[in-house]
Enzyme design. Structure first.
Site, short mmCIF file in Angstrom:
data_model
loop_
_atom_site.label_atom_id
_atom_site.label_comp_id
_atom_site.label_asym_id
_atom_site.label_seq_id
_atom_site.Cartn_x
_atom_site.Cartn_y
_atom_site.Cartn_z
N ASN A 7 0.89 -1.17 0.00
CA ASN A 7 0.00 0.00 0.00
C ASN A 7 0.92 1.22 0.00
OD1 ASN A 7 -1.80 2.03 0.44
ND2 ASN A 7 -2.72 1.14 2.28
N ARG A 90 -2.45 -2.16 -3.53
CA ARG A 90 -3.68 -1.40 -3.36
C ARG A 90 -3.62 -0.17 -4.26
NH1 ARG A 90 -4.97 3.27 0.79
NH2 ARG A 90 -7.14 3.54 0.27
N HIS A 180 -12.88 2.88 -0.49
CA HIS A 180 -12.94 1.80 0.52
C HIS A 180 -13.62 0.55 -0.02
CE1 HIS A 180 -13.16 5.15 3.83
NE2 HIS A 180 -11.91 4.73 3.70
N HIS A 208 -17.95 1.84 6.94
CA HIS A 208 -16.50 1.88 7.18
C HIS A 208 -16.20 3.24 7.80
CE1 HIS A 208 -12.19 0.94 6.12
NE2 HIS A 208 -12.15 2.21 6.47
N ARG A 241 -12.38 15.88 6.95
CA ARG A 241 -13.10 16.17 5.69
C ARG A 241 -14.55 16.57 5.98
NH1 ARG A 241 -11.29 10.64 2.73
NH2 ARG A 241 -9.58 10.42 4.20
N GLU A 384 -8.33 -5.28 4.69
CA GLU A 384 -8.14 -4.98 3.27
C GLU A 384 -6.92 -5.70 2.70
OE1 GLU A 384 -8.69 -1.00 4.80
OE2 GLU A 384 -9.50 -0.43 2.86
P1 ADP Z 1 -7.72 4.95 8.81
O1 ADP Z 1 -8.89 5.46 8.05
O2 ADP Z 1 -6.57 5.92 8.84
O3 ADP Z 1 -7.33 3.52 8.55
P2 ADP Z 1 -8.71 3.90 11.34
O4 ADP Z 1 -9.64 2.92 10.72
O5 ADP Z 1 -7.52 3.40 12.08
O6 ADP Z 1 -8.23 5.00 10.32
O7 ADP Z 1 -9.59 4.80 12.32
C1 ADP Z 1 -9.05 5.88 13.00
C2 ADP Z 1 -10.15 6.44 13.91
O8 ADP Z 1 -10.60 5.39 14.78
C3 ADP Z 1 -9.69 7.59 14.79
O9 ADP Z 1 -10.64 8.61 14.77
C4 ADP Z 1 -9.62 6.95 16.16
O10 ADP Z 1 -9.89 7.86 17.16
C5 ADP Z 1 -10.69 5.90 16.08
N1 ADP Z 1 -10.45 4.88 17.10
C6 ADP Z 1 -9.45 3.99 17.13
N2 ADP Z 1 -9.50 3.26 18.28
C7 ADP Z 1 -10.55 3.74 18.98
C8 ADP Z 1 -11.15 3.44 20.24
N3 ADP Z 1 -10.63 2.49 21.02
N4 ADP Z 1 -12.24 4.14 20.61
C9 ADP Z 1 -12.78 5.09 19.82
N5 ADP Z 1 -12.27 5.43 18.63
C10 ADP Z 1 -11.19 4.77 18.21
#
Ligand code: ADP
Length: 398
Positions: A7, A90, A180, A208, A241, A384
């Site tokens: 990726n 990806r 996504h 997602h 965003r 993914e």
């Molecule tokens: P990306 O789109 O960069 O892959 P992720 O799927 O890792 O992002 O999601 C990131 C988001 O998930 C952030 O806003 C983070 O605060 C939230 N997040 C991650 N762990 C927790 C948690 N334990 N409780 C609440 N929100 C969480």
């Protein structure tokens, strides 16, 4: 059989080596600051770690560092790259050209580069990584490309067209492409597997919710609508965003503040969303903590995001004339019980019933609706990389 999943971004390269016999990750890592300095962080499944700062003027040197990490470092997991059967990349934007994953050929590579007009931050970087792989591994290892947009190519024109003058669609391909898609496909496949029914018999909504967020409606086994659009800015508010808004608000602000199109792009992509409203952070955890501590704008950001998510889900239930299952994934979707509870409680009129105990689960595949609920609601951690590896294996086995 081992598949190497890549990726690549413009200055970073995430990778996983997956053993397809048991679909387990053998090693994974990240190259950062490509083109600036260069740093690799690599971790083997047995816990061994290798970290190094090494010059990475281009993606080629990054791949050299990855080969070293995998085959020679203290966290090595293979003797030679010859053990790797294929590389799966990806790719963010496949436009209307790529409805499914395919082998990399010179023609495919050119088309990915041409689609850079629609994804300037991503596709050129993906193409650089593919070229670097060709340079490093020659044509001994087949390369496969898996597009974030492919799963959404089944949307009908009434869902993917914008009500703009038709010529912009014809001249520039301005339409909804979604994003996504690999995650929505993986999660909806899991829903069908858990339900024990063919996907074609289910109406599924997959949410997602991470830094980027999108919701997809899946009917007759295919995507019929999705919240992200021409770019991943569309839909509902995300970390930084804005999501959908009235375009005249933007032309109004641009005139008032003497801003360029690039300024507007930056504001909507990087300075809006949870960050823009709360003024605290783009991170769901920080915003929730601030809201709990009494910060009104953080509470407003949380309320707005939940309300917008609920409205998208509601609109897709209408679009599909029903729903059998709703699945939450991504960092927020997998970890935010309050958000899931809010959504389910506001869908109670449809017979959705949440199991509060199950809903406390974080990051684990589980049904969070009760036995009586007329709609099954799930947490399904997305994967993914595994979806890319599976596609890659399927294509080289054809
Ligand atoms: P990306 O789109 O960069 O892959 P992720 O799927 O890792 O992002 O999601 C990131 C988001 O998930 C952030 O806003 C983070 O605060 C939230 N997040 C991650 N762990 C927790 C948690 N334990 N409780 C609440 N929100 C969480």
């Amino acid at each position: 059989m081992k598949i190497f999943v890549v990726n690549a971004g413009s200055s970073s390269l995430k990778y996983q080596l997956i053993d397809m016999e048991n679909e387990q990750v053998i090693a994974k890592g990240l190259c950062e600051r490509i083109g600036v300095t260069g740093k690799i962080s690599h971790k083997a499944a047995n816990g061994a770690v290798y970290e190094a700062e090494t010059p990475m003027p281009t993606h080629s040197e990054a791949f050299d560092a990855v080969v070293y990490a995998l085959t020679k470092s203290e966290a090595k997991v293979i003797d030679s790259f010859d053990e790797i059967s294929a590389i799966g990349h990806r790719i963010v934007q496949g436009g209307s050209i790529f409805p499914k994953s395919c082998l990399v050929t010179p023609d495919v590579l050119t088309k990915i580069e041409e689609l850079g007009a629609l994804a300037p931050l991503h596709n050129p970087a993906h193409a650089l990584a593919i070229r670097a792989c060709i340079k490093t591994f020659g044509d001994k290892i087949p390369q496969v490309v898996v597009f974030d947009t492919s799963f959404h190519q089944t949307m009908p024109p009434k869902a993917f067209m914008y009500a703009l003058p038709y010529e912009y669609y014809e001249k520039y391909g301005v339409r909804k492409y979604g994003a996504h898609g690999t995650s929505h496909r993986f999660v909806s496949d899991r829903v069908a597997a858990i339900e024990g029914k063919p996907k074609a018999d289910l109406k599924i909504i997959t949410c997602h919710l991470g830094n980027g967020c999108s919701i997809t409606a899946i009917k007759d086994g295919v995507c019929v609508d999705t919240s992200m659009g021409f770019t991943p800015l569309d839909g509902f508010m995300m970390g930084t965003r804005s999501g959908t808004l009235d375009p005249s608000a933007l032309t109004f602000i641009a005139e008032k503040e003497n801003l360029s199109a690039a300024d507007i792009n930056r504001i909507c992509n990087k300075e809006s969303g949870m960050l823009g409203i709360s003024g605290v952070s783009n991170d769901n955890r920080d915003v929730s903590a601030a809201a709990e501590a009494g910060n009104q704008r953080a509470q407003l950001a949380t309320d707005m995001q939940r309300y917008q998510i609920l409205k998208f889900i509601g609109s897709y239930i209408a679009a599909m004339n029903g729903v059998d299952a709703i699945a939450f994934t991504g960092g927020i979707g997998e970890n935010d019980p309050e958000l899931r509870e809010y959504v389910c409680e506001n869908l109670a009129f449809l017979g959705v019933q949440i199991d509060r105990e199950a809903n406390r689960t974080r990051g684990k595949e589980i049904r969070i609706s009760t036995d009586e609920s007329r709609v099954n609601v799930y947490i399904i951690p997305t994967n993914e990389e595994l979806a890319i590896a599976r596609d890659t294996l399927a294509i080289i086995s054809e």
